[in-house]
Design a protein around this motif. Structure first.
Motif, PDB file in Angstrom:
ATOM      1  N   UNK A 292      10.568 -17.441  -9.511  1.00 50.55           N
ATOM      2  CA  UNK A 292      10.777 -17.109 -10.912  1.00 50.55           C
ATOM      3  C   UNK A 292      12.015 -16.253 -11.123  1.00 50.55           C
ATOM      4  N   UNK A 293      12.069 -15.657 -12.301  1.00 48.28           N
ATOM      5  CA  UNK A 293      13.231 -14.842 -12.672  1.00 48.28           C
ATOM      6  C   UNK A 293      13.395 -13.620 -11.783  1.00 48.28           C
ATOM      7  N   UNK A 294      12.265 -13.053 -11.299  1.00 50.76           N
ATOM      8  CA  UNK A 294      12.360 -11.835 -10.484  1.00 50.76           C
ATOM      9  C   UNK A 294      13.182 -12.065  -9.219  1.00 50.76           C
ATOM     10  N   UNK A 295      12.960 -13.182  -8.548  1.00 47.82           N
ATOM     11  CA  UNK A 295      13.717 -13.479  -7.326  1.00 47.82           C
ATOM     12  C   UNK A 295      15.192 -13.689  -7.643  1.00 47.82           C
ATOM     13  N   UNK A 296      15.475 -14.475  -8.659  1.00 48.70           N
ATOM     14  CA  UNK A 296      16.866 -14.759  -9.036  1.00 48.70           C
ATOM     15  C   UNK A 296      17.575 -13.471  -9.450  1.00 48.70           C
ATOM     16  N   UNK A 297      16.913 -12.657 -10.277  1.00 50.29           N
ATOM     17  CA  UNK A 297      17.524 -11.407 -10.739  1.00 50.29           C
ATOM     18  C   UNK A 297      17.724 -10.419  -9.594  1.00 50.29           C
TER      19      UNK A 297
ATOM     20  N   UNK B 251      14.736  -3.849  10.682  1.00 53.14           N
ATOM     21  CA  UNK B 251      14.118  -2.847   9.806  1.00 53.14           C
ATOM     22  C   UNK B 251      13.473  -3.552   8.621  1.00 53.14           C
ATOM     23  N   UNK B 252      12.290  -3.094   8.232  1.00 54.98           N
ATOM     24  CA  UNK B 252      11.645  -3.568   7.001  1.00 54.98           C
ATOM     25  C   UNK B 252      11.867  -2.494   5.936  1.00 54.98           C
ATOM     26  N   UNK B 253      12.304  -2.919   4.757  1.00 51.75           N
ATOM     27  CA  UNK B 253      12.661  -1.998   3.685  1.00 51.75           C
ATOM     28  C   UNK B 253      11.745  -2.253   2.492  1.00 51.75           C
ATOM     29  N   UNK B 254      11.055  -1.203   2.050  1.00 56.38           N
ATOM     30  CA  UNK B 254      10.070  -1.336   0.979  1.00 56.38           C
ATOM     31  C   UNK B 254      10.723  -1.464  -0.385  1.00 56.38           C
ATOM     32  N   UNK B 255      10.090  -2.286  -1.236  1.00 60.12           N
ATOM     33  CA  UNK B 255      10.406  -2.290  -2.646  1.00 60.12           C
ATOM     34  C   UNK B 255       9.585  -1.180  -3.282  1.00 60.12           C
ATOM     35  N   UNK B 256       9.929  -0.814  -4.506  1.00 57.43           N
ATOM     36  CA  UNK B 256       9.226   0.260  -5.224  1.00 57.43           C
ATOM     37  C   UNK B 256       7.748  -0.092  -5.367  1.00 57.43           C
ATOM     38  N   UNK B 257       6.875   0.833  -5.021  1.00 60.82           N
ATOM     39  CA  UNK B 257       5.428   0.605  -5.117  1.00 60.82           C
ATOM     40  C   UNK B 257       4.782   1.526  -6.155  1.00 60.82           C
ATOM     41  N   UNK B 258       5.522   1.911  -7.182  1.00 63.56           N
ATOM     42  CA  UNK B 258       4.955   2.796  -8.208  1.00 63.56           C
ATOM     43  C   UNK B 258       3.726   2.167  -8.820  1.00 63.56           C
ATOM     44  N   UNK B 259       2.715   2.982  -9.003  1.00 60.75           N
ATOM     45  CA  UNK B 259       1.469   2.504  -9.618  1.00 60.75           C
ATOM     46  C   UNK B 259       1.526   2.831 -11.099  1.00 60.75           C
TER      47      UNK B 259
ATOM     48  N   UNK C 177       3.074 -15.449  -1.493  1.00 61.14           N
ATOM     49  CA  UNK C 177       3.163 -14.071  -1.018  1.00 61.14           C
ATOM     50  C   UNK C 177       3.593 -13.171  -2.159  1.00 61.14           C
ATOM     51  N   UNK C 178       3.325 -11.906  -1.998  1.00 60.19           N
ATOM     52  CA  UNK C 178       3.863 -10.866  -2.875  1.00 60.19           C
ATOM     53  C   UNK C 178       4.979 -10.203  -2.081  1.00 60.19           C
ATOM     54  N   UNK C 179       6.196 -10.246  -2.596  1.00 56.66           N
ATOM     55  CA  UNK C 179       7.329  -9.629  -1.897  1.00 56.66           C
ATOM     56  C   UNK C 179       7.257  -8.125  -2.133  1.00 56.66           C
ATOM     57  N   UNK C 180       6.923  -7.382  -1.079  1.00 53.83           N
ATOM     58  CA  UNK C 180       6.826  -5.923  -1.133  1.00 53.83           C
ATOM     59  C   UNK C 180       7.860  -5.270  -0.221  1.00 53.83           C
ATOM     60  N   UNK C 181       8.484  -6.088   0.636  1.00 51.57           N
ATOM     61  CA  UNK C 181       9.504  -5.598   1.573  1.00 51.57           C
ATOM     62  C   UNK C 181      10.551  -6.679   1.766  1.00 51.57           C
TER      63      UNK C 181
ATOM     64  N   UNK D  57      16.719  -1.249  -2.926  1.00 50.75           N
ATOM     65  CA  UNK D  57      15.405  -1.879  -3.053  1.00 50.75           C
ATOM     66  C   UNK D  57      14.315  -0.946  -3.585  1.00 50.75           C
ATOM     67  N   UNK D  58      14.506   0.379  -3.501  1.00 47.05           N
ATOM     68  CA  UNK D  58      13.501   1.281  -4.074  1.00 47.05           C
ATOM     69  C   UNK D  58      13.503   1.199  -5.597  1.00 47.05           C
ATOM     70  N   UNK D  59      14.550   0.611  -6.152  1.00 44.01           N
ATOM     71  CA  UNK D  59      14.651   0.442  -7.608  1.00 44.01           C
ATOM     72  C   UNK D  59      14.114  -0.916  -8.063  1.00 44.01           C
ATOM     73  N   UNK D  60      13.642  -1.744  -7.140  1.00 40.84           N
ATOM     74  CA  UNK D  60      13.143  -3.083  -7.460  1.00 40.84           C
ATOM     75  C   UNK D  60      11.633  -3.111  -7.308  1.00 40.84           C
ATOM     76  N   UNK D  61      10.948  -3.799  -8.190  1.00 44.12           N
ATOM     77  CA  UNK D  61       9.489  -3.912  -8.123  1.00 44.12           C
ATOM     78  C   UNK D  61       9.084  -5.136  -7.309  1.00 44.12           C
ATOM     79  N   UNK D  62       7.919  -5.080  -6.665  1.00 44.45           N
ATOM     80  CA  UNK D  62       7.403  -6.259  -5.964  1.00 44.45           C
ATOM     81  C   UNK D  62       7.250  -7.439  -6.933  1.00 44.45           C
TER      82      UNK D  62
END
Length: 188
Positions: free
Chosen positions: A97-102, A177-185, A158-162, A69-74
């Motif tokens: 959208x496509x992000x959830x399916x992918x 456990x809650x697992x973060x998605x990548x939060x790169x700015x 919602x914005x999926x961030x975890x 999940x650290x490789x996936x964007x919110x």
């Protein structure tokens, strides 16, 4: 099942306002129709169906999930409308959208390859949803309950961030456990 083997699953757990809306519906269905199975877990969008894992290796599981999940964007998700699977299950529709399916598709392959988990039919035929009524609803109440849910509707964003790793404890699913998605700015 040996004592050290426990059941887990991975899901998107919506924010409190969506949780409250789902909880209110689940409790209403319990009170009116005595169907209460949906109350055994928080509202969620399943990304990986329940699987068995050695409880002593939970840390390894969390680490593997973090690696993915650290490789996936919110990404955004919208809850809009009511659907059903036949005359068994009623749910809130989830549009991601496509992000959830992918994300789910990549995670499905990751689970098979890295976690050595079996693919379930529902992993392959992914229909994002939040279950509100399970098949413990008596058949003769189905149409009445369906009409009630359709009239009420279900809405949220919602914005999926975890994502959550859930574990079955005393016959109920709990967020472990809650697992973060990548939060790169992106600084442009």
């Amino acid at each position: 099942m040996p004592r050290s083997m426990q059941k887990y699953f991975v899901a998107i757990v919506p924010p409190e306002e969506v949780q409250a809306q789902a909880q209110e519906i689940k409790e209403g269905v319990r009170d009116k129709y005595n169907a209460k199975h949906a109350l055994k877990s928080p509202a969620h969008v399943t990304l990986k169906m329940p699987f068995v894992w050695n409880e002593h290796k939970e840390g390894k599981l969390v680490g593997l999930l973090e690696d993915f999940f650290k490789e996936r964007s919110p990404f955004p998700v919208e809850f809009k409308g009511i659907g059903r699977f036949g005359r068994r299950i009623m749910y809130a529709r989830v549009h991601g959208g496509n992000e959830l399916i992918e994300t789910q598709e990549a995670f499905r392959h990751y689970c098979r390859r890295e976690l050595k988990l079996n693919e379930e039919l529902s992993d392959k035929a992914f229909t994002p949803h939040v279950t509100l009524v399970y098949s413990d609803l008596k058949k003769h109440f189905f149409d009445e309950c369906w009409a009630m849910l359709k009239e009420r509707g279900f809405y949220g964003k919602m914005e999926v961030r975890q994502v959550a790793l859930l574990k079955k404890v005393n016959y109920r699913w709990q967020v472990l456990e809650m697992i973060d998605l990548d939060e790169k700015i992106d600084l442009g």
